[in-house]
Design a protein around this motif. Structure first.
Motif, PDB file in Angstrom:
ATOM      1  N   SER A  85      33.129  58.575 -56.887  1.00  0.00           N
ATOM      2  CA  SER A  85      32.626  59.010 -57.990  1.00  0.00           C
ATOM      3  C   SER A  85      30.886  58.344 -58.061  1.00  0.00           C
ATOM      4  CB  SER A  85      33.474  58.751 -59.376  1.00  0.00           C
ATOM      5  OG  SER A  85      33.184  57.388 -59.586  1.00  0.00           O
ATOM      6  N   THR A  86      30.946  57.128 -57.726  1.00  0.00           N
ATOM      7  CA  THR A  86      29.644  56.791 -57.832  1.00  0.00           C
ATOM      8  C   THR A  86      28.719  57.348 -56.750  1.00  0.00           C
ATOM      9  OG1 THR A  86      30.488  54.457 -58.406  1.00  0.00           O
ATOM     10  CG2 THR A  86      28.380  54.568 -57.528  1.00  0.00           C
ATOM     11  N   ILE A  87      29.049  57.554 -55.601  1.00  0.00           N
ATOM     12  CA  ILE A  87      28.378  58.017 -54.366  1.00  0.00           C
ATOM     13  C   ILE A  87      27.992  59.467 -54.425  1.00  0.00           C
ATOM     14  CG2 ILE A  87      28.757  58.782 -51.920  1.00  0.00           C
ATOM     15  CD1 ILE A  87      30.385  56.370 -51.422  1.00  0.00           C
ATOM     16  N   ILE A  88      28.716  60.403 -55.357  1.00  0.00           N
ATOM     17  CA  ILE A  88      28.647  61.542 -55.753  1.00  0.00           C
ATOM     18  C   ILE A  88      27.397  61.653 -56.712  1.00  0.00           C
ATOM     19  CG2 ILE A  88      29.349  63.519 -56.759  1.00  0.00           C
ATOM     20  CD1 ILE A  88      32.018  63.276 -55.618  1.00  0.00           C
ATOM     21  N   ASN A  89      27.205  60.712 -57.588  1.00  0.00           N
ATOM     22  CA  ASN A  89      26.439  60.718 -58.683  1.00  0.00           C
ATOM     23  C   ASN A  89      24.981  60.127 -58.171  1.00  0.00           C
ATOM     24  OD1 ASN A  89      27.806  62.017 -60.668  1.00  0.00           O
ATOM     25  ND2 ASN A  89      28.855  60.068 -61.210  1.00  0.00           N
ATOM     26  N   ILE A  90      24.855  59.455 -57.220  1.00  0.00           N
ATOM     27  CA  ILE A  90      23.420  58.937 -56.737  1.00  0.00           C
ATOM     28  C   ILE A  90      22.841  60.323 -56.067  1.00  0.00           C
ATOM     29  CG2 ILE A  90      22.325  57.381 -55.174  1.00  0.00           C
ATOM     30  CD1 ILE A  90      24.852  55.371 -55.596  1.00  0.00           C
TER      31      ILE A  90
ATOM     32  N   PHE B  92      19.211  61.505 -54.210  1.00  0.00           N
ATOM     33  CA  PHE B  92      17.911  61.081 -53.236  1.00  0.00           C
ATOM     34  C   PHE B  92      16.818  60.453 -54.031  1.00  0.00           C
ATOM     35  CE2 PHE B  92      14.108  61.920 -50.904  1.00  0.00           C
ATOM     36  CZ  PHE B  92      14.428  60.921 -49.734  1.00  0.00           C
ATOM     37  N   ASN B  93      16.606  60.914 -55.079  1.00  0.00           N
ATOM     38  CA  ASN B  93      15.462  60.076 -56.002  1.00  0.00           C
ATOM     39  C   ASN B  93      15.811  58.835 -56.368  1.00  0.00           C
ATOM     40  OD1 ASN B  93      13.993  62.527 -55.649  1.00  0.00           O
ATOM     41  ND2 ASN B  93      14.559  63.338 -57.740  1.00  0.00           N
ATOM     42  N   ASP B  94      16.926  58.677 -56.579  1.00  0.00           N
ATOM     43  CA  ASP B  94      17.373  57.364 -56.882  1.00  0.00           C
ATOM     44  C   ASP B  94      17.271  56.202 -55.792  1.00  0.00           C
ATOM     45  OD1 ASP B  94      18.211  58.072 -59.598  1.00  0.00           O
ATOM     46  OD2 ASP B  94      20.152  58.374 -59.148  1.00  0.00           O
ATOM     47  N   ILE B  95      17.668  56.751 -54.706  1.00  0.00           N
ATOM     48  CA  ILE B  95      17.601  55.857 -53.378  1.00  0.00           C
ATOM     49  C   ILE B  95      16.251  55.581 -53.137  1.00  0.00           C
ATOM     50  CG2 ILE B  95      18.149  55.931 -50.948  1.00  0.00           C
ATOM     51  CD1 ILE B  95      20.693  57.435 -51.602  1.00  0.00           C
ATOM     52  N   LEU B  96      15.241  56.840 -53.051  1.00  0.00           N
ATOM     53  CA  LEU B  96      14.038  56.513 -53.061  1.00  0.00           C
ATOM     54  C   LEU B  96      13.522  55.571 -53.774  1.00  0.00           C
ATOM     55  CD1 LEU B  96      11.671  57.391 -50.989  1.00  0.00           C
ATOM     56  CD2 LEU B  96      11.332  59.309 -52.817  1.00  0.00           C
TER      57      LEU B  96
END
Length: 57
Positions: free
Chosen positions: A19-24, A26-30
């Motif tokens: 559920s965490t991976i789905i909610n992350i 690309f903008n959060d990672i960047l």
């Protein structure tokens, strides 16, 4: 009993990660990568300045 406990823990951890991976996004990672780079650069320069100021004593 031990098998059920292990299955329960695996299900909870797996569900949480999924559920965490789905909610992350690309903008959060960047944003995280950019903030990490800024933090590393600032840390390097502060360490360098402090070494230059207090290294000669």
């Amino acid at each position: 009993m031990l098998q059920n406990d292990l299955q329960l823990k695996s299900g909870v951890v797996g569900g949480t990660l999924f559920s965490t991976i789905i909610n992350i996004s690309f903008n959060d990672i960047l944003f995280t990568v950019i903030m990490a780079v800024i933090g590393a650069v600032v840390s390097f320069f502060v360490s360098y300045v402090l070494k230059r100021l207090f290294g000669k004593r």
